[in-house]
Scaffold this active site. Structure first.
Site, short mmCIF file in Angstrom:
data_model
loop_
_atom_site.label_atom_id
_atom_site.label_comp_id
_atom_site.label_asym_id
_atom_site.label_seq_id
_atom_site.Cartn_x
_atom_site.Cartn_y
_atom_site.Cartn_z
CE1 TYR A 138 52.80 62.93 -42.10
CE2 TYR A 138 50.66 62.47 -41.14
CZ TYR A 138 51.78 62.05 -41.84
OH TYR A 138 51.85 60.75 -42.29
CB SER B 293 48.67 59.93 -43.94
OG SER B 293 48.15 59.74 -42.64
C1 BGC Z 1 51.33 59.43 -38.89
C2 BGC Z 1 51.58 58.76 -37.56
C3 BGC Z 1 50.26 58.31 -36.93
C4 BGC Z 1 49.47 57.48 -37.91
C5 BGC Z 1 48.10 57.04 -37.38
C6 BGC Z 1 50.50 58.52 -39.75
O1 BGC Z 1 50.22 59.13 -40.98
O2 BGC Z 1 52.57 59.69 -39.52
O3 BGC Z 1 52.23 59.66 -36.70
O4 BGC Z 1 50.51 57.52 -35.78
O5 BGC Z 1 49.28 58.22 -39.10
O6 BGC Z 1 47.37 58.09 -36.83
#
Ligand code: BGC
Length: 255
Positions: free
Chosen positions: A156, A143
């Protein structure tokens, strides 16, 4: 871009970005192992779609946060297809909780599903690829938040930060075996993980406005990148992350 004759495992493969990856890798000719935990009916429907594209597919129910179930996933993949060429560590969850209120249970769950699964998924994939010879591709769906804080989503971010170093370190360790390890860093994507924001018009408007391209991504736009990273064209990419975020990490109000 042709993946004919290759076998790909996609964890968390029956929804969101994982589902789009399954379909795109199948379109490129790969045989697919769809790992999933819930919604067997969604997996069956997806299997039909993959078969309609002319590919072989199996769905395997495995909780990838447990090493024993990951081992069983690999055993079933090898039994069905003899080899594993592409491993996509995609399964992931988030709690949207801050450092102030994340419980031990939430912490353990997020770290196990997102990071532990990718660690041991990488280990098992690499062991199999070394055994069969000829290298392979391991693609970690991380991410933007492997590098960029998301307040209110601490566990996360921590898990994705871990994936960042997993990709880099395993990439270096496995390079002599011809196994390339690459991270994919999506920004905001329209998937179930984001359902709270996606279903709230005001929140979605705010999110869209913070993205230089002005909109969240479709899962297919991430899957296209994954298919490229699995292909011969990406032969010099390893131990790094490719971000597909519409520019969100660089966005600035210019004030
Ligand atoms: C997350 C989302 C978030 C996005 C942008 C992703 O990795 O799971 O919840 O909206 O990143 O910030």
């Amino acid at each position: 871009m042709n993946l004919k004759g290759k076998t790909a495992i996609v964890t968390g493969g029956n929804s969101g970005i994982g589902l789009a990856i399954v379909l795109e890798l199948a379109r490129q000719g790969a045989n697919i192992v769809i790992d999933y935990l819930v919604h067997p009916e969604a997996t069956e429907e997806l299997e039909e779609q993959v078969r309609a594209l002319g590919n072989c597919v199996i769905g395997v129910r495995a909780d990838v946060s447990k090493v024993s179930e990951l081992q069983s996933l690999f055993a079933q993949a090898v039994e069905a297809f003899d080899h594993v060429d592409i491993m996509v560590n995609n399964a992931g969850v988030e709690t949207r909780t801050s450092i102030l209120d994340t419980t031990e249970e939430q912490y353990d769950r997020v770290l196990a599903i997102n990071l532990k699964s990718a660690f041991f998924g990488t280990q098992l994939a690499a062991q199999q690829m070394i055994k069969q010879g000829g290298g392979g591709r391991i693609i970690n769906i991380s991410s933007v938040h492997e590098d960029w804080p998301m307040p209110g989503n601490t566990a996360y971010c921590l898990s994705k930060g871990g994936m960042r170093m997993l990709t880099r370190t395993a990439g270096v360790e496995l390079a002599p075996h011809g196994i390339l390890v690459v991270g994919v860093g999506p920004g905001a994507v329209s998937t179930p993980i984001n359902s709270v924001t996606m279903s709230d018009e005001a929140l979605l408007k705010r999110l869209d406005a913070s993205i230089p391209l002005g909109r969240v991504a479709k899962p297919e736009e991430i899957a296209n990148l994954v298919a490229f990273l699995a292909s011969d064209g990406a032969s010099y990419l390893t131990a790094t992350t490719v971000f597909a975020d519409g520019g969100i990490m660089q966005s600035s109000p210019g004030l």
